[in-house]
Structure formats: structure tokens, C-alpha cells
Design an enzyme around this catalytic site. Sequence first.
Site: not given
Length: 261
Positions: A146, A159
Site C-alpha cells: 500500500s 495497517y
Amino acid sequence: MQNRFSGKVVLITGAGSGLGRAAAVEVAAEGARPALVDVSERGLADTAAAVEEAAPGAEALRITADVTDEDAVRRYVDATRQAYGRIDGFFNNAGVEGRQNLTEDYGSEEFDRVVGINLRGVFLGLRYVLAVMREQGSGTVVNTASVGGIRGVGNQSGYAASKHGVVGLTRNSGIEYGPFGISVKAIAPGAIMTPMVEESLKQIDPENWQEAGREFVSANPMRRFGRPEEIGHLVAFLLSDQAGFINATTVPIDGGQSEQY
């Protein structure tokens, strides 16, 4: 239409929606035999229907599995080999964003949950699929990292930690397995309009999440969200023989977001 995956087997986790579904449709349309893995049976059925629409008659193996469960990971790899005999490509994609909060308020249980899916799940997939590919002497892996794995994003401790870990695993495994004819790379998507991103926007503003989305992407150089099919195109390229010399690196697909000062 290119036909880069004729006769090839592509295993995809997180295939029940979003990026996994987009990649499954893309590779199936180019001749792949996809093995679809997700925790959601309904999601898998919907993806199989999308695959059939894009590539009538395409084989689509459906496997319900929790990527944090090592036995389940072993089973989805074994099931793919039993059905197809090999694994040529692996989109190691299953993941969640988790709750948004300051680190002090994030919660250790939520941290463990997000890291368990996003990082442990990727590691376990690598562990069992790379062994198959090394035995074959060929294969390609694309992990989903990401923008949050190559820069800080704020309010997402689990995350960010997990996706930075995916980048590290990608570098490490690419170096380890390149000598065996295997390439391992990652993608770093920015804000792509998937169900996961929609849920994230609803955390920001449950009543006006569309407006929150417009404000969120106003800082992106492209001034928009990415589309899942754009990820599908990139994943298909990276899994194909055309990208065989791309290894141990992470490719951003974020409209330029990660390059901004």
C-alpha cells in the site's frame, strides 16, 4: 485482447471483492485458470460469476479460507495443486484496513488482528506457494502492499506496520528466490474505490462519506480515486512473462500521491 496466461494457473487471495476480483477477471480474460481464495463464500460466488462473464467457460476454483490460519493456507495451496497441478502466478492480496485511531488509542487486539491478516497472511502464503514454485523452477508472486507501506498515513498503526512489513517480505523473498527463476514483487495502491475504502470513508463521516471521499482525493495529483480494474491491469502485467525481470521491488499505483512533498 492479449493472451498472456493461456494454460497458466493463477492463485488469488482476497478474491471475493475489490482488487482480487478485478485481477481474477483480468487474468481469466487472458486465458488463466484462476484459483480464488476468500473468507466469504458469497464473495467468491460473485467473483466466479464475474469471471464467467468476462471469460465464458473459464475454470474458476473456489476455496473458502482464512489466510491467518496456517492449516487453511496449506489447504488452499494443496487444493490448487490437486486441481491444476501447478501454480504459475500468485496474487497474495487478502487484507483489511482496520479501525482508524491514534496509536495510543488504537488497541492491541485491533493491531494483532490487522497485522495477522495483512502480514502473517502474506507470509504464510509466501511460505507455502514459494515452496511449490521452487520445486517447479518458475513462478511469479505479486503481494499487495500500500501507499501506507511506503510512507506514513496517520491513524492506522496496524495497517501501516503490516504494509511496511509486506514491502520488507517482498524485498527479502525476491532476493532469496530470484536464483530459482521466481520473481516476487509488490504493488502499493493508493486510494482505490473498493468496499474497503468505502468503509474507511464511512469511519471518517458516516452520514456524508461521498463528500469525505471527494475531499480526500482533492489532494491527489489526479484528483480522483483509482479504479479496481486499473489495479487488475497492473497485476496482470506484473504476473506475466513481460515483467519477469521486475523483482524484489514495490510498484506504486496511486496517482502520484506518494511522490508529493
